[in-house]
Write an enzyme that holds these catalytic residues in place. Structure first.
Site, PDB file in Angstrom:
ATOM      1  N   CYS A 101       0.792  -1.238   0.000  1.00 29.38           N
ATOM      2  CA  CYS A 101       0.000   0.000   0.000  1.00 29.38           C
ATOM      3  C   CYS A 101       0.821   1.283   0.000  1.00 29.38           C
ATOM      4  O   CYS A 101       0.259   2.370  -0.131  1.00 29.38           O
ATOM      5  CB  CYS A 101      -0.953   0.009   1.191  1.00 29.38           C
ATOM      6  SG  CYS A 101      -0.146   0.265   2.791  1.00 29.38           S
ATOM      7  N   CYS A 147       1.441  -4.085   8.536  1.00 31.29           N
ATOM      8  CA  CYS A 147       1.345  -2.707   8.087  1.00 31.29           C
ATOM      9  C   CYS A 147       0.154  -2.057   8.782  1.00 31.29           C
ATOM     10  O   CYS A 147      -0.949  -2.618   8.792  1.00 31.29           O
ATOM     11  CB  CYS A 147       1.175  -2.657   6.571  1.00 31.29           C
ATOM     12  SG  CYS A 147       0.863  -0.988   5.948  1.00 31.29           S
ATOM     13  N   CYS A 170      12.234  -7.724  12.313  1.00 30.81           N
ATOM     14  CA  CYS A 170      12.805  -8.637  11.315  1.00 30.81           C
ATOM     15  C   CYS A 170      11.804  -8.726  10.160  1.00 30.81           C
ATOM     16  O   CYS A 170      10.756  -9.358  10.284  1.00 30.81           O
ATOM     17  CB  CYS A 170      13.031  -9.995  11.969  1.00 30.81           C
ATOM     18  SG  CYS A 170      13.836 -11.194  10.906  1.00 30.81           S
TER      19      CYS A 170
END
Length: 183
Positions: A101, A147, A170
């Protein structure tokens, strides 16, 4: 497919060549000015480096707009093999964004060499850029990073990073887009 960049370039340039060959392109050709323009040209209408509006898109819709390998990691929580991603061993200055996105996730100044085989960061861009949830898959207790805008799987958070946070984000390289400071 040799690389995601070549794929994106091909997706952007191929329609221009077809239109030009058919004599239907009367507009002056221009190069994209940002990563956002290149990705949107490849068919992802949800990608924006500036829009922070939370997205609620179905996996069926994501499957239509994301490359298969990006979809597998970001929507199905797959993991790329260590030491194979394009960002695990880089130190170029710039900003890392969500590959689905375009949400701003990390500055390169927060990146460190963890030798784990995946890009590692000690802090996220801002408190809303990444959200977390428990992940008890594979017989392990971990914290999954997602996200904050689209909910895509990025990787995991561990408590073995450097000062000042002691954290290690990570990340899967394939879940990240990078724009150098000089662009």
């Amino acid at each position: 497919m040799k690389s995601k960049t070549q794929f994106i370039s091909l997706c952007f340039l191929l329609p221009l060549f077809i239109l030009q060959a058919c004599g239907q392109n009367n507009k002056k050709e221009t190069k994209p000015t940002s990563m956002e323009n290149v990705i949107n040209k490849s068919g992802n209408p949800y990608y924006s480096n500036t829009d922070t509006t939370k997205l609620n898109i179905s996996n069926a819709e994501w499957k239509k707009v994301l490359p298969e390998d990006v979809y597998a990691v970001m929507r199905e929580a797959d993991t790329e093999r260590p030491f194979t991603g394009k960002y695990w061993n880089t130190d170029e200055k710039g900003t890392y964004y969500c590959a689905s996105c375009g949400n701003r996730l990390f500055r390169s100044t927060a990146k460190f060499s963890s030798t784990c085989g995946w890009p590692s960061f000690f802090e996220q861009e801002n408190k809303k850029s990444i959200v977390f949830r428990e992940d008890n898959t594979l017989g392990m207790e971990r914290i999954e990073t997602l996200c904050g805008r689209c909910g895509g799987h990025l990787g995991h958070l561990f408590d073995d990073g450097p000062a000042p946070t002691g954290k290690r984000y990570c990340m899967n390289s394939i879940a990240l887009d990078f724009i150098p400071d000089n662009k």
